[in-house]
Scaffold this motif. Structure first.
Motif: not given
Ligand SMILES: [Zn+2]
Length: 131
Positions: A56-69, A73-87
């Motif tokens: 819950t905490i990770v979702m509330f903190v990180f998901i807005p950052i990921v969506i903002g990113f 950046t208008d990055a493709p979905g696979w790039l967002v997944f590769v960058i933010w998935g491990p984080i």
């Protein structure tokens, strides 16, 4: 015996009773008992509670950052997944141990235990009907 805050001992992975002994044997596995005071940790039953709070905490903190990113950046979905998935995975794994420690130590301080079927008395329906 001095009071030890369940939050501070949980964060540092220390015994809730004495604040000295190690709470964990491995990364997430608890010791059977405290090496310093002998407190029994076998009743440990934090269950899914720490995982729920961490997710819950990770979702509330990180998901807005990921969506903002994604929007900035208008990055493709696979790039967002590769960058933010491990984080996201590392954030969850990194927070799980301190949350397990805090939750167990809070249960210890409050003497919270799981309710079991043997703890309940069978209702005496005959007696109720006689009244
Ligand atoms: Zn101890």
């Amino acid at each position: 015996m001095a009071y030890h805050s369940p939050v501070s001992t949980g964060l540092s992975g220390r015994c809730p009773k004495c604040g000295e002994g190690a709470l964990f044997k491995g990364f997430l596995k608890f010791n059977e008992n405290c090496e310093s005071c002998g407190a029994d940790f076998t009743m440990e039953d934090a269950g899914d509670g720490p995982a729920f709070f961490v997710m819950t905490i990770v979702m509330f903190v990180f998901i807005p950052i990921v969506i903002g990113f994604q929007f900035l950046t208008d990055a493709p979905g696979w790039l967002v997944f590769v960058i933010w998935g491990p984080i996201l995975v590392l954030a969850c794994v990194g927070l799980l141990r301190p949350f397990r420690g805090i939750m167990f130590n809070m249960q210890w301080v409050r003497n919270a235990q799981q309710v079991r079927a043997k703890d309940f008395k069978k209702p005496d329906f005959k007696k109720q009907n006689e009244d």
